[in-house]
Motif scaffolding. Structure first.
Motif: not given
Lengths: 404, 252
Positions: A119-129, B124-130
């Motif tokens: 909920m606090t750490t995001y990778n905005f390329k991820s569709i999951f995020a 790396v692309d799909v990982c939601p948290t990085g």
């Protein structure tokens, strides 16, 4: 038309439902706890099939949540006043199903204790995020939408509120479908049709779930099911079922045309054993052809026939999601197309998967949580109408039109 | 210097000095191809960030990889403390031997499959948290502290290179901290690479005399890896995906 809403009674029936649902939920929680304590080796999941039955339940509930909002959307966005009495129930079910689905999803994580990280750490390329925002946003939007319905002073904002919720849920299901659509390497996924297919699936599954809950609430409260509304909704459900079959047909036809996908199609449609059976009997027959026949047969006007058809749609829907998620993983990824591959890591072979009781327990726990939310909410707040109107649906619509 | 006149202006001395300084620097950096006095990334200090100037990579020479030989796999398992539970379907495998046969020709060969350390890695692309991330020097890693165990990276990896820790762990190796409920994969033995050593699999393959694995800096034209990549034909696995992998294969 001033609609009068009611709370369901708090008698023995209520406490019995509460007890049963809490028990199933507790079993689900215990299963999840055991899985976390012991690790996922107690499940049927492996390094080949990494998403198992919990994901089937979670994805089904999440997309059904989006579709459960149909009735509210039809009432507010498309201005069909006949559906308005059921809009609150529609919103409630949408929230409840999403909460149930998300709970299963989170508890199936390898590290559910790290939810706060997600909920606090995001990778905005991820569709999951993105989906984390889509899901929490949906809960918030539908909560506000429900408030607009409950609070007379806010009633005038129902239409824009409904529109936002309507658009949001389309985006949400697009996001859920894209989880699979964006997987570039796997034969079964990597297809743009995944997003619209999930949207259509959500409409069918959500409408079916809604009709079942509506009928159950009517039986509970003694309210007579509005035959006209049931007829309209079952016709709508029929259309959605046909659209799901169409999407599935388009997906498989495209695969059948492209030689590179023949292996997967042969596996799924002919040689996949349980997956093949689930596809043809579960998805196509039970979830598609049978309910269509039931809904559009002369018996299709009776509530019990509609309920049976809706139940089949739910069962077939679970089978369809199972096939999409599990069969798609079980089929080996071709690292060297055209070559036969063997390894100690199950390359080149169909991966085995048999769900454990813990996974089924967790999934059922999520369903129980959704139903528990519905039952408790119906008990404490006036979500359900005393009747769906003394006048016919068509009358109330024309009245609404003339009032507008 | 045929055909090029050196200007006789006052700036000539400056230009000459600049040239000499550069030449000296270049000499220092590279005495002979492959031998450098000052290496850009080797034996990096712990507080110095990794550099984009380096891209670690590997060449797998399938023609030298012996069928049935598992030296690289064994070395990897020992290096990272992958003990195994006796259930191969849930045991982590950072590197595995893949046996391939072309049914049309009957030709068989064997090669190791591992994380391909893609430039644009799907994990790396799909990982939601990085948690799945790519280091500046090209090594794809999992940050075990923020991996939530969603396993989306395992769905996305085209090489099936990732494993999920399915059970409680004992006897962990300090250099490879693992965690139940998180995802892991080959990390090019980053703890070794940062100390100027080759990955365990490469060392084992060399030790056995196969020399099927060459590790090095793809960005350094003088590295053994770059030279071999220039000399022999090589390809990326699933090149159609356009991921620019850090592991290349010869003889496949």
């Amino acid at each position: 038309m001033n609609m009068v809403y009611q709370q369901i009674d708090g008698g023995a029936r209520f406490y019995f439902a509460l007890a049963v649902l809490t028990m199933i939920m507790a079993l689900g929680a215990a299963a999840a706890h055991y899985m976390e304590l012991e690790g996922h080796h107690v499940t049927g999941m492996t390094n080949q099939v990494v998403w198992g039955v919990p994901h089937v339940f979670a994805v089904f509930l999440i997309i059904a949540a989006s579709g459960a909002l149909n009735t509210a959307s039809i009432a507010s966005v498309f201005g069909k006043a006949g559906y308005k009495p059921l809009a609150r129930l529609s919103g409630l079910l949408a929230v409840a199903l999403l909460v149930g689905g998300l709970t299963v999803l989170v508890l199936d994580l390898g590290r559910p204790d790290r939810l706060i990280v997600a909920m606090t750490t995001y990778n905005f390329k991820s569709i999951f995020a993105w989906n984390i925002f889509l899901y929490t946003g949906f809960l918030l939007i539908v909560a506000v939408y429900l408030w607009m319905m409950f609070e007379p002073r806010m009633n005038r904002y129902i239409k824009p509120g409904g529109l936002v919720a309507f658009l949001w849920r389309l985006i949400l299901t697009t996001g859920t479908g894209s989880i699979f659509g964006f997987l570039v390497a796997r034969q079964a996924y990597d297809a743009a049709i995944m997003a619209p297919m999930f949207v259509i699936m959500s409409l069918a599954f959500g409408t079916a779930m809604f009709m079942l809950i509506w009928f159950a609430a009517c039986a509970w409260t003694g309210v007579v099911v509005d035959a006209e509304l049931a007829r309209r909704l079952k016709n709508l459900l029929g259309m959605f079922i046909a659209a799901v079959l169409y999407m599935s047909l388009a997906y498989h036809l495209t695969n059948l045309y492209a030689t590179e996908h023949h292996g997967y199609e042969r596996f799924l449609l002919l040689e996949g054993g349980a997956y093949t059976a689930l596809f043809w009997f579960g998805h196509v027959l039970i979830g598609g052809v049978f309910p269509l026949l039931l809904l559009f047969s002369p018996a299709g006007r009776s509530t019990s026939t509609i309920a049976l058809a809706a139940t089949l749609v739910v069962a077939g829907g679970l089978a369809q999601v199972y096939v999409i998620i599990i069969a798609g993983q079980a089929y080996p990824m071709p690292l060297f197309p055209g070559m036969t591959e063997t390894s100690t890591f199950f390359d080149g072979v169909v991966a085995g998967y048999s769900p454990s009781l813990y996974e089924i327990g967790l999934g059922m726990g999520g369903v129980a949580l959704s139903l528990l939310i519905v039952v408790v909410a119906l008990r404490v707040l006036p979500f359900f109408p005393h009747s769906t109107g003394s006048r016919s649906t068509a009358d109330s619509e024309s009245a609404a039109a003339s009032a507008g | 210097m045929k055909g090029k006149r050196v200007p006789q202006s006052g700036g000539a001395g400056l230009a000459r000095r600049e040239f000499l300084a550069k030449a000296a620097a270049a000499t220092l950096l590279s005495l002979a191809p492959g031998i450098r006095l000052v290496d850009l990334a080797m034996a990096r200090e712990a507080d110095v960030p990794v550099s984009e100037q380096v891209r670690w990579g590997m060449l797998v020479d399938a023609t030298r990889c012996a069928e049935g030989c598992t030296d690289c796999v064994d070395a990897c398992n020992t290096e990272h403390g992958l003990n195994g539970s006796g259930r191969p379907e849930i045991d982590a495998q950072y590197i595995r031997k893949l046996d391939l046969t072309d049914p049309a020709t009957g030709r068989s060969f064997s090669l190791p499959m591992l994380c391909q350390h893609c430039e644009t890695a799907p994990c790396v692309d799909v990982c939601p948290t990085g948690a799945s991330f790519r280091r500046a020097d090209g090594i794809v890693l999992v940050d075990k502290h923020i991996c939530i165990g969603c396993r989306y990276c395992m769905m996305a990896c085209p090489y099936k290179a990732r494993s999920f820790v399915h059970e409680n762990l004992t006897d962990q190796v300090p250099s490879t901290p693992r965690g139940k409920g998180t995802v892991e994969s080959c990390n090019f033995c980053v703890h070794r690479v940062d100390r100027d050593r080759r990955p365990a699999c490469v060392e084992a393959c060399s030790g056995a005399g196969h020399d099927a694995l060459v590790f090095g800096d793809m960005n350094d034209p003088n590295s053994q890896l770059s030279r071999q990549l220039q000399e022999v034909s090589s390809r990326q696995i699933r090149a159609d995906l356009g991921l620019n992998t850090g592991v290349r294969y010869h003889g496949v």
